[in-house]
Write a protein that holds these residues in place. Structure first.
Motif, PDB file in Angstrom:
ATOM      1  N   LEU A   1       0.689  -1.166   0.004  1.00  7.88           N
ATOM      2  CA  LEU A   1      -0.109   0.079   0.074  1.00  7.88           C
ATOM      3  C   LEU A   1       0.890   1.128   0.095  1.00  7.88           C
ATOM      4  O   LEU A   1       0.631   2.241  -0.655  1.00  7.88           O
ATOM      5  N   GLY A   2       1.908   1.180   0.884  1.00  7.04           N
ATOM      6  CA  GLY A   2       2.929   2.347   0.788  1.00  7.04           C
ATOM      7  C   GLY A   2       3.543   2.515  -0.658  1.00  7.04           C
ATOM      8  O   GLY A   2       3.628   3.706  -0.796  1.00  7.04           O
ATOM      9  N   VAL A   3       3.875   1.593  -1.061  1.00 13.72           N
ATOM     10  CA  VAL A   3       4.469   1.484  -2.614  1.00 13.72           C
ATOM     11  C   VAL A   3       3.640   2.429  -3.527  1.00 13.72           C
ATOM     12  O   VAL A   3       3.985   3.089  -4.232  1.00 13.72           O
ATOM     13  N   THR A   4       2.269   1.703  -3.559  1.00 14.85           N
ATOM     14  CA  THR A   4       1.220   2.477  -4.328  1.00 14.85           C
ATOM     15  C   THR A   4       0.909   3.630  -4.214  1.00 14.85           C
ATOM     16  O   THR A   4       0.990   4.656  -5.295  1.00 14.85           O
ATOM     17  N   CYS A   5       0.993   4.088  -2.864  1.00 12.25           N
ATOM     18  CA  CYS A   5       0.742   5.548  -2.669  1.00 12.25           C
ATOM     19  C   CYS A   5       2.017   6.253  -2.932  1.00 12.25           C
ATOM     20  O   CYS A   5       2.047   7.504  -3.629  1.00 12.25           O
ATOM     21  N   ALA A   6       3.371   5.937  -2.953  1.00 18.86           N
ATOM     22  CA  ALA A   6       4.518   6.735  -3.337  1.00 18.86           C
ATOM     23  C   ALA A   6       4.546   6.639  -4.895  1.00 18.86           C
ATOM     24  O   ALA A   6       4.902   7.911  -5.552  1.00 18.86           O
ATOM     25  N   LEU A   7       4.320   5.741  -5.560  1.00 18.20           N
ATOM     26  CA  LEU A   7       4.150   5.633  -6.948  1.00 18.20           C
ATOM     27  C   LEU A   7       3.249   6.486  -7.702  1.00 18.20           C
ATOM     28  O   LEU A   7       3.363   7.165  -8.764  1.00 18.20           O
TER      29      LEU A   7
END
Length: 183
Positions: A166-172
């Motif tokens: 989820l964090g990676v998705t938000c960062a991307l």
């Protein structure tokens, strides 16, 4: 050590090109890849959702989960699910986003439908797909509320177990339109 492997010399470095036939059916572009599939037709349909805002797309993200789990104009849920199991081998509804390789600032979201059908069941499968897509009863407020609550709980559980994803998705989401829509 016991898994079979190929050396790089055994792998062709040129991809095999698959012939594609293009047709216009009822004003819609259809791509056909004539491959031997042993009588199984694999369908992939994409309906653009570019007229919706990001906030509306967030709300629309639940729509695919309603297809097949709500009654339609002519089928109860049980009848619909039985007909799908009878005439369609694989059926999946989802939201997908595609971007052009050289334009990360632009992306187009789509409602996608993927199905695998025996060739002899195509007419019935087409009828069922049309029924689901055009006649799903979205006025079943109580059932939809239950489904949304179940989905919310599933999403919470996913966030607990896969918070890093989820964090990676938000960062991307800060780097391309496609990632922003996916987020």
């Amino acid at each position: 050590a016991t898994l079979p492997t190929l050396s790089l010399k055994e792998v062709n470095d040129t991809p095999e090109l698959i012939a594609t036939k293009e047709a216009i059916i009822d004003g819609v572009t259809v791509l056909v890849h004539p491959l031997p599939t042993h009588g199984i037709v694999h369908l992939a349909m994409y309906f653009p959702l570019s007229q919706f805002s990001l906030e509306e797309l967030t709300q629309l993200s639940l729509l695919p989960s309603f297809f097949g789990d709500l009654p339609t104009e002519h089928y109860t849920v049980a009848q619909l699910q039985q007909a799908i199991k009878t005439y369609i081998g694989r059926l999946h509804f989802g939201l997908e986003t595609f971007a052009q390789e050289d334009h990360p600032e632009c992306a187009t979201p789509y409602l996608s439908v993927h199905a695998s059908v025996l060739k002899e069941n195509m007419v019935k499968a087409e009828e069922l797909l049309r029924e689901v897509l055009l006649h799903t009863r979205l006025d079943e407020r109580e059932r939809i509320r239950e489904m949304v609550m179940q989905t919310a709980e599933e999403v919470r559980q996913i966030a607990i177990h896969n918070g890093h994803a989820l964090g990676v998705t938000c960062a991307l989401a800060h780097y391309s339109a496609q990632a922003a829509v996916n987020e």
